[in-house]
Design a protein around this motif. Structure first.
Motif, mmCIF file in Angstrom:
data_model
loop_
_atom_site.group_PDB
_atom_site.id
_atom_site.type_symbol
_atom_site.label_atom_id
_atom_site.label_comp_id
_atom_site.label_asym_id
_atom_site.label_seq_id
_atom_site.Cartn_x
_atom_site.Cartn_y
_atom_site.Cartn_z
ATOM 1 N N GLY A 149 -15.776 -45.185 -44.359
ATOM 2 C CA GLY A 149 -16.114 -44.643 -44.959
ATOM 3 C C GLY A 149 -17.673 -44.748 -44.764
ATOM 4 N N LEU A 150 -18.120 -43.519 -44.421
ATOM 5 C CA LEU A 150 -20.006 -44.276 -44.090
ATOM 6 C C LEU A 150 -20.583 -42.820 -44.482
ATOM 7 C CD1 LEU A 150 -22.306 -45.697 -42.327
ATOM 8 C CD2 LEU A 150 -21.360 -43.726 -40.254
ATOM 9 N N ASP A 151 -22.001 -43.140 -45.053
ATOM 10 C CA ASP A 151 -22.480 -41.910 -45.815
ATOM 11 C C ASP A 151 -24.343 -42.783 -45.249
ATOM 12 O OD1 ASP A 151 -23.721 -39.682 -46.754
ATOM 13 O OD2 ASP A 151 -23.676 -40.947 -49.135
ATOM 14 N N MET A 152 -25.286 -41.704 -44.974
ATOM 15 C CA MET A 152 -26.382 -42.228 -44.878
ATOM 16 C C MET A 152 -27.261 -40.988 -46.280
ATOM 17 S SD MET A 152 -28.553 -43.170 -42.104
ATOM 18 C CE MET A 152 -28.829 -41.930 -40.814
ATOM 19 N N ARG B 96 -30.626 -44.978 -47.195
ATOM 20 C CA ARG B 96 -29.534 -46.099 -47.524
ATOM 21 C C ARG B 96 -28.365 -45.604 -47.078
ATOM 22 N NH1 ARG B 96 -28.768 -47.966 -53.189
ATOM 23 N NH2 ARG B 96 -31.287 -48.342 -53.691
ATOM 24 N N ILE B 97 -27.151 -46.572 -46.140
ATOM 25 C CA ILE B 97 -26.246 -45.921 -45.171
ATOM 26 C C ILE B 97 -25.158 -47.059 -46.786
ATOM 27 C CG2 ILE B 97 -24.994 -47.064 -43.412
ATOM 28 C CD1 ILE B 97 -27.629 -46.999 -42.359
ATOM 29 N N SER B 98 -23.821 -46.585 -47.179
ATOM 30 C CA SER B 98 -22.870 -46.897 -46.913
ATOM 31 C C SER B 98 -21.700 -46.824 -46.031
ATOM 32 C CB SER B 98 -22.619 -46.028 -49.193
ATOM 33 O OG SER B 98 -22.296 -44.706 -48.795
ATOM 34 N N LEU B 99 -21.081 -47.885 -46.592
ATOM 35 C CA LEU B 99 -20.207 -48.147 -45.657
ATOM 36 C C LEU B 99 -18.461 -48.844 -46.243
ATOM 37 C CD1 LEU B 99 -18.797 -48.283 -42.689
ATOM 38 C CD2 LEU B 99 -19.095 -51.009 -42.935
ATOM 39 N N ALA B 100 -17.950 -47.899 -46.533
ATOM 40 C CA ALA B 100 -16.813 -48.238 -46.747
ATOM 41 C C ALA B 100 -15.481 -48.729 -45.782
ATOM 42 C CB ALA B 100 -16.085 -47.653 -47.455
ATOM 43 N N ILE C 11 -17.077 -52.312 -49.921
ATOM 44 C CA ILE C 11 -17.329 -51.819 -50.039
ATOM 45 C C ILE C 11 -19.425 -51.959 -50.073
ATOM 46 C CG2 ILE C 11 -18.264 -50.717 -52.146
ATOM 47 C CD1 ILE C 11 -18.209 -47.980 -51.048
ATOM 48 N N PHE C 12 -20.034 -51.230 -48.718
ATOM 49 C CA PHE C 12 -21.312 -52.191 -48.800
ATOM 50 C C PHE C 12 -22.278 -51.031 -48.074
ATOM 51 C CE2 PHE C 12 -17.883 -53.599 -45.561
ATOM 52 C CZ PHE C 12 -17.803 -54.827 -46.413
ATOM 53 N N SER C 13 -23.247 -51.391 -48.866
ATOM 54 C CA SER C 13 -24.576 -50.342 -48.997
ATOM 55 C C SER C 13 -25.140 -50.563 -47.618
ATOM 56 C CB SER C 13 -25.080 -49.400 -49.589
ATOM 57 O OG SER C 13 -25.186 -50.357 -50.476
ATOM 58 N N TRP C 14 -26.266 -50.508 -47.030
ATOM 59 C CA TRP C 14 -27.179 -51.183 -46.381
ATOM 60 C C TRP C 14 -28.707 -50.545 -46.544
ATOM 61 C CZ3 TRP C 14 -22.906 -51.550 -43.917
ATOM 62 C CH2 TRP C 14 -22.201 -52.903 -43.745
#
Lengths: 312, 804
Positions: free
Chosen positions: B344-347, B352-356, B381-384
Motif C-alpha cells: 500500500g502506498l500513499d503520498m 509524507r509517504i506511507s507504505l504498507a 507499516i512505514f511512513s516516510w
C-alpha cells in the motif's frame, strides 16, 4: 534525504494491503487481510490506535478517505465483494452504506474530487466498475460499467476537478459548464482506460495500451491548472509509464516509460502538487521521481534497503 | 507469501497438463461422493440417486453403473452419505436419512446389489466411515446422538458409542492411529475415541460455536495428529490432538463450512465448501488465512461434497445440489491472490509517504493464539517523511537550493506562520516587511525565495515611499509628471547608453525568455512579453494623456488607442525601459554564474531561473543605485517583474511565495496593481488557502482571506454562512434570521420540538448562540450571563471540551 519517521506496528493479524493518510495527514487508516480496518492518529512521530473497524467478511484491499468537508468518511473495498462507506459519528465509526452489487472481489475504491460531490468509483475483479453517488440523506445511486476490463479491474483514479489549462486561460463561464467528470482505470487486460461522464452515462473515451502485463495501479496526477493531464501507471511487467495528454496536441495521450524496475511495481502515488511521483516496488522499496525540464524523469530519492527502519 | 505459492503451483503445471475441468450431470441433486481405491471410479449419492462414474484414461467421466433401480427401495435410498471402501473395490456403503445404512456389493449378480441393510440408528445417519485398514469395519454417526460400529461380514452392529453430547455431525477414522476415530457434534464439541474403549471418549474439546459440520484428519503421516474442523460459525480450525487439544490455526471463511478436505501432498492447504450462499469450492492455504488460495465457481447451487484425488493433488472432485459432478483442475482455478496488491502506498499532506508491506524481521507474534504455528511474516507499516533534501550528498545534481519549498511541509508551515503579510497593521514599512520575510526564508534555507523578497523590497520600497509622498500633493496628474521628470532628465543619459544598450538587447530578450520560465510555458512567456509591451505603450501614453498610469485591467482599451506622434519616444523609451534594468540585473547574474555550481547542470532543476536571479545580496544595492531615482522605469519594470515572479513561482508549484508576495504588496494602501488576471490570481489564492487549511493554519488562512483584494476570495470570509436546518424536520430553514421552519403548517413539530435555549429552556426566537462542536447553545443573554458566572469554565455541558 528521505528518512523513515515512523514504523507502526499495526497489530493486524495478516498482511496489510493499503495505508492511507487523511486530508490533513493526521490520521492513518490501514486495511488488512484480517478483515479489519484500523485507524491511527499519527502525531509527532507517535501513533495511537483510535478504532478498529470490523464489518467485512474478507480481506480488505483498499481504503480511501473522503474530503473532510463531508466529515470523517472512509470507503473500503474487500474480497467479500462489498464496498462499505464508514463514517465517524460522535466518535464512533458506523457503517453508513454498504454496496454489494459486484460479482467478485472489489479491488479498488477512489473518491472523486470533492468539488464534484460525494462520488465513489469502485473497480472489481468481475471486470466492472461502479460509480456510487451520494444524493443526500444517505441515498446512494450506483451506475455500473459492465465489462470495463476483461479479467478484472485493478485500480481506479479520478481526474482532478480542474479544467486543464485553466491556469493559463482562466476558464470562462461556458467552459466551466463543459467540465466533464473523468477517471481512469487499470485492468488485467493490460490496458488503462479513461472514462468520461456523458449525460450520466460513463463512456470509454480512451484506451491506453503499452503495458505487456496486468496493470496494477494507475494514478491521475493532481493538477494546478497547467494545460496537460498526466496519468501514471504501473504494471506486473515492471514498468512505470507516464501518460501525458496535452491540449496542444489535441488531447492525444503519449506514453513515456519512467523506468523499468527489477520487480513488479505495485503502486504509484502523486504528491499533492502533482510534481513528484512515488513508486512502490518489490522489497518494500519506494522511490520518488520528478520530471526534469527536458521531460525526462529523474529519481529524487530511494527508500528501502539499507535505510534505517527498512525491512532488511 | 503469495508469490511463492503461485510459483509452487505453476511448477506443477506439467504434472497435470492434460487435465482440465470436466462436468457431468447426474440428473438430480447430489448429497455426497466418494472415490474408489484406484481413483478411477467415483460414486455419487442423493435423495433418489446412486450412480457410479468411471474416469477413463482420457480423463473423461462417463456413467458406469446406476444402483438406483426399482421403485420399492423407499427411504433407505435417500442417501445422506456414501463411502467407497478403501480396501475393497466392490464395496460401498450409503447412509440414509431414515437411519438405515446400506452396504453394497458391486460384484453381486443381478440387479439388487444390496449386501445388507442395517437399521440400528433411529434417526438420520449423517456420516459413515470405513476403517482404513479393516475392510469390514464401518463406523456411523447419527442424529440420535450415538455412533455405531458395524462388522459388515457379521452384518451386525458391534459397538455403540454414546456421545453424551448432541447429534453427531461427522465421524472419521484416523488414517494412522489404528484404533482412533474422531467425531463432531451439533453442540460444537469434537471427541476423540479409542474404539476398544466403548464407555467413553479419550478427549473432548469445544471446537466451534454451533454445529461442527465436518472434520478431516490430516492425510500426511507426519501431521497425523492434526484435524481440520469446519462449523456453523464460518470458521475452519486446525487442531493438534496429540497431547493437548491445541488449536493450531484457524481460517475465517465467509459462510458456514459443510465440508473440509486436506489437499494431498500440500501440507498447508485444504479445500472447503459451504452449506449456503457460497456455491464455490475454496482451496485455502494456512499461511494466508484470510483469502482463498484458489477457488472454483462451476456450481450453480450449494456444493455438497468434495474429494481430492489422492494420487493427484491437482484434481478436486465436487458434487452439488445442482446435480453436477465436476472434476476440477487446479490450474484452472481462480486465484484471488493474483489480484491482490501486497503493498500500500500513499503520498499524503506534507509529502509524507506511507507504505504498507511486510515486515520481515519480526516473528514474535507467531505464537499468538490466533496466529499460525508457521513462521508468520508480520505486516508492518512505514511512513516516510521527506526531510531536507538539499544538503545531502545523495542528492542528484549539484543543486544547492532544491525544490524543497513546495515539497517540505514543515517549511511551508514555518513560512506560513512567520511571514508578515499585513505590513501596515504591524507598522512596518514595505521594505522592513520584505526583509523580515526574506529572513524567514533564509532561516529555513530557501535562499531563492529570500532573495526574491529582497528584490521586491528594493523595487517597491521606493515606489511605496513615493506614493506616500505623492499623496501629499493630492493631484494625481501632478504626481505623474513629477514621477516622469527624473526620467526625462535621465534621457540624456539614456541616449548615451543607447548604443551600448542596443548591443545588449538580444541578451535581454534571451534573458527574458529565461526569466519567463521553462520551455513548457512558451505560451505563458509570450503572453508575458505581450503584456510587457502593452504595458510600455500604456505607460508611454499615460505620461501624456492619463492621470494615473498604473496598470489596471479595468479598462485596457483606454490605453490601446492614441496618436503615433510619440512613436519615436516610445521606442526610445522601450530601449531604456527594457534595456537598463534587466541588463543590470542579468549582468550581475552572469558575473556571478561561475561561482554558482548549479549552472553546470541547468536542466536538473526547474528553479534555475530563480537561481539565475539570485546574486549576492551585497551586489544588489549596487545594481540599483544607478537607477534608484528612475522611478517610473522601475515601476514599469516592477509591474511585469513581480508579475513574472508570481507566475514563475506558481508554475512551479510554489503557490505560497506567489500569493504571499501579492498579499504583502496589496496590504499597503497604495498598492500596486499588477497586470494579473483576477481569475488567475483567484486560482492561486484558492490553492494557497486550501493548502493552509490542509495544514490547519486557520489563522493564516483568515489573514490571507482578509488581505486579499479579490472579491471572490474576500467573500470566503463572508460566506461562512451556516445553513441552518430545522431541528425537527432536518430541512433547511428559509432564512437565517428566523428560527421557524416554513413547514410549520405541515408538521406540528415546532410545538413538539421547538428550539430551546439550553439554559433557560425557553424557546429561542431571535439570536441563537451555539457551540459549533457540540451544538449546545441558547439565548445570547443567557449564555453571557452564564459565562460570567462560571468564569470561563466553558459551556455548561459535559459533552464538549471546547471553551467556546
Amino acid at each position: 534525504m528521505v528518512s523513515v519517521i515512523n514504523t507502526i506496528d499495526t497489530l493486524h493479524e495478516d498482511m496489510i494491503h493499503d495505508a492511507q493518510m487523511d486530508y490533513y495527514g493526521l490520521h492513518l487508516a490501514t486495511c488488512s487481510s484480517d478483515r479489519s480496518i484500523r485507524i491511527f492518529e499519527v502525531k509527532n512521530g507517535t501513533q495511537r490506535l483510535l478504532s478498529t473497524l470490523q464489518g467485512h467478511d474478507g480481506p480488505v484491499w483498499q481504503i480511501a478517505w473522503a474530503h473532510p468537508k463531508y466529515g470523517k468518511m472512509l470507503a473500503s473495498c474487500s474480497y467479500d465483494r462489498k464496498v462499505i462507506i464508514w463514517k465517524e459519528q460522535d466518535g464512533q465509526w458506523i457503517k453508513l452504506y454498504e454496496y454489494a452489487d459486484h460479482d467478485s472481489s472489489v479491488n479498488s475504491v477512489c473518491w472523486a474530487p470533492h468539488e464534484l460531490g460525494l462520488i465513489l468509483a469502485c473497480g472489481s475483479s468481475d471486470g466492472s466498475i461502479s460509480v456510487i453517488k451520494h444524493h443526500g440523506e444517505n441515498q446512494w445511486e450506483a451506475t455500473k460499467i459492465n465489462n470495463a476490463h476483461t479479467g478484472g479491474c485493478n485500480a481506479v483514479s479520478w481526474a482532478p476537478a480542474v479544467v486543464p489549462g485553466s491556469l493559463i486561460e482562466p476558464p470562462s463561464q461556458n467552459q466551466q459548464n463543459t467540465f466533464v467528470k473523468k477517471f481512469c482505470s487499470a485492468g488485467c487486460d493490460n490496458l488503462i482506460k479513461v472514462w468520461s461522464d456523458k449525460d450520466g452515462r460513463w463512456e470509454e473515451v480512451e484506451k491506453l495500451q503499452a503495458h505487456t502485463d496486468w496493470v496494477r495501479d494507475c494514478a491521475w496526477a493532481p493538477s494546478i491548472g497547467l494545460p496537460c493531464s498526466k496519468i501514471a501507471s504501473c504494471s506486473q511487467d515492471r514498468q512505470v509509464i507516464i501518460w501525458t495528454s496535452d491540449e496542444s496536441t489535441g488531447g492525444q495521450w503519449t506514453s513515456k516509460t519512467l523506468n523499468e524496475f527489477d520487480d513488479v511495481v505495485w503502486h504509484v502515488s502523486w504528491s499533492l502538487t502533482g510534481d513528484i511521483l512515488a513508486v512502490s516496488g518489490g522489497n518494500n522499496k519506494v522511490s520518488l521521481w520528478k520530471e526534469k525540464l527536458n521531460g525526462d524523469w529523474t529519481i529524487v530519492s530511494d527508500i528501502g534497503k539499507g535505510q534505517p527502519g527498512s525491512t532488511e | 507469501e503469495p508469490r511463492h505459492l503461485t510459483m509452487e503451483q505453476s511448477g506443477n503445471y506439467s504434472f497435470s497438463s492434460t487435465k482440465r475441468t470436466i462436468s457431468v450431470n447426474a440428473g438430480s441433486a447430489i448429497n455426497a461422493l466418494s472415490l474408489c481405491q484406484n481413483n478411477n471410479k467415483i460414486v455419487v449419492a442423493g435423495r433418489s440417486l446412486l450412480k457410479i462414474y468411471e474416469i477413463d484414461s482420457f480423463n473423461q467421466i462417463r456413467e458406469a453403473m446406476n444402483l438406483h433401480v426399482g421403485r420399492k427401495q423407499g427411504l433407505n435410498m435417500s442417501s445422506s452419505d456414501v463411502v467407497w471402501s478403501p480396501k475393497e473395490d466392490n464395496m460401498i456403503a450409503t447412509a440414509a436419512t431414515n437411519g438405515a445404512i446400506v452396504a453394497w456389493d458391486l460384484n453381486a449378480v443381478g440387479r439388487n446389489k444390496q449386501l445388507v441393510v442395517l437399521s440400528d440408528h433411529r434417526r438420520t445417519v449423517t456420516k459413515i466411515s470405513f476403517h482404513p485398514k479393516e475392510p469390514s469395519r464401518l463406523l456411523s454417526g447419527s442424529q440420535d446422538c450415538t455412533m455405531r460400529m458395524f462388522d459388515l461380514r457379521k452384518k451386525e452392529c458391534t459397538a455403540i458409542f454414546h456421545s453424551k453430547a448432541d447429534g453427531v455431525r461427522c465421524v472419521e477414522f484416523s488414517p494412522f492411529h489404528y484404533f482412533m476415530f474422531a467425531a463432531s457434534f451439533d453442540n460444537g464439541n469434537v471427541q476423540i475415541w479409542d474404539y476398544r474403549q466403548k464407555s467413553t471418549y479419550l478427549t473432548q474439546f469445544l471446537a466451534h460455536k454451533g454445529s461442527v459440520y465436518t472434520l478431516n484428519w490430516h492425510p500426511d503421516e507426519e501431521e497425523k495428529n492434526k484435524i481440520a474442523t469446519g462449523g456453523r460459525d464460518n470458521m475452519v480450525k486446525i487442531w493438534d490432538v496429540g497431547s493437548s487439544n491445541k488449536q493450531v490455526c484457524n481460517i475465517p471463511t465467509t459462510t458456514s463450512v459443510s465440508a473440509v478436505r486436506w489437499r494431498p501432498t500440500h501440507r498447508d492447504q485444504l479445500a472447503t465448501v459451504s452449506m449456503m450462499l457460497d456455491f464455490s469450492a475454496n482451496v485455502w492455504d494456512l499461511r494466508r488465512r484470510f483469502v482463498p488460495f484458489a477457488y472454483f465457481e462451476e456450481h450453480s447451487d450449494v456444493t455438497t461434497g468434495i474429494v481430492w484425488k489422492p494420487n493427484d493433488p491437482e484434481v478436486l472432485f465436487s458434487c452439488s445440489k445442482d446435480g453436477t459432478l465436476v472434476m476440477h483442475a487446479m490450474r484452472e482455478a481462480i486465484q484471488p491472490w493474483l489480484n491482490t496488491k501486497t503493498r500500500g502506498l500513499d503520498m499524503g499532506a506534507g509529502g509524507r509517504i506511507s507504505l504498507a508491506g511486510e515486515h520481515r524481521s519480526i516473528h514474535t507474534r507467531a505464537q499468538s493464539p490466533t496466529g499460525s504455528g508457521l513462521p508468520v511474516k508480520l505486516p508492518g507499516i512505514f511512513s516516510w517523511k521527506p526531510g531536507n533534501f538539499s544538503m545531502d550528498s545523495d542528492w542528484p545534481g549539484p543543486a544547492p537550493a532544491s525544490p524543497t519549498a513546495k515539497f517540505s511541509n514543515s517549511q511551508f508551515v514555518y513560512a506560513a506562520k512567520n511571514y508578515i503579510l499585513n505590513g501596515p497593521e504591524k507598522e512596518l514599512s514595505f521594505k522592513q516587511l520584505c526583509e523580515h520575510n526574506a529572513s524567514v526564508m533564509e532561516r529555513i534555507g530557501d535562499h531563492n525565495v529570500a532573495k526574491v523578497w529582497l528584490i521586491i523590497a528594493e523595487f517597491y520600497s521606493n515606489k511605496i515611499l513615493l506614493k506616500q509622498k505623492a499623496t501629499h500633493t493630492s493631484l494625481p496628474l501632478q504626481r505623474t509628471y513629477s514621477d516622469a521628470a527624473p526620467d526625462r532628465s535621465n534621457r540624456a543619459e539614456s541616449e548615451n547608453k543607447r548604443t551600448a544598450t542596443k548591443s545588449r538587447t538580444e541578451d535581454v530578450h534571451g534573458s527574458q525568455n529565461l526569466f519567463n520560465g521553462d520551455p513548457d510555458s512558451e505560451v505563458q512567456s509570450d503572453e508575458g512579453r505581450l503584456i510587457v509591451e502593452d504595458y510600455l505603450t500604456d505607460i508611454a501614453r499615460g505620461r501624456h494623456s492619463e492621470p494615473d498610469f498604473y496598470i489596471s485591467d479595468e479598462d485596457p482599451n483606454l490605453w490601446g488607442y492614441g496618436t503615433t506622434s510619440d512613436a519615436e519616444f516610445m521606442s526610445e523609451q522601450e530601449w531604456s525601459l527594457i534595456g537598463r534594468v534587466p541588463i543590470e540585473a542579468f549582468e550581475k547574474k552572469e558575473s556571478s554564474s561561475p561561482q554558482s555550481p548549479s549552472f553546470t547542470d541547468p536542466d536538473s532543476d526547474p528553479f534555475i531561473i530563480g537561481k539565475k536571479l539570485v546574486v549576492k545580496s551585497s551586489e544588489w544595492p549596487l545594481a540599483f543605485d544607478d537607477i534608484r531615482d528612475d522611478l517610473t522605469m522601475k515601476e514599469l519594470r516592477f509591474g511585469c517583474f513581480s508579475f513574472c515572479i508570481c507566475r514563475y513561482f506558481h508554475s512551479h508549484g510554489d503557490i505560497q511565495t506567489a500569493v504571499c508576495l501579492l498579499v504583502a504588496m496589496s496590504s499597503y494602501p497604495t498598492h500596486i496593481n499588477l497586470p494579473l488576471d483576477d481569475a488567475e490570481t483567484e486560482h492561486w489564492f484558492s490553492s494557497y488557502l486550501d493548502l493552509l487549511f490542509k495544514n490547519q493554519l486557520f489563522v493564516q488562512h483568515a489573514e490571507v482571506v482578509k488581505l486579499s483584494r479579490l472579491p471572490n476570495i474576500r467573500m470566503l470570509s463572508a460566506s461562512s454562512t451556516i445553513h441552518t436546518n430545522c431541528k425537527a424536520c432536518q430541512r433547511r430553514l428559509p432564512n437565517t434570521r428566523s428560527w421557524s421552519c416554513d413547514r410549520r403548517s405541515d408538521h406540528d413539530h415546532h410545538v413538539n420540538k421547538p428550539v430551546l435555549c439550553f439554559l433557560c429552556k425557553s424557546v429561542v426566537k431571535t439570536l441563537y448562540v451555539y457551540c459549533q462542536t457540540c451544538t449546545f447553545g441558547g439565548h445570547l443573554g443567557c449564555l453571557q450571563a452564564w459565562v460570567e458566572r462560571s468564569k470561563n469554565r466553558g459551556i455548561p455541558t459535559g459533552r464538549c471540551s471546547n471553551h467556546c
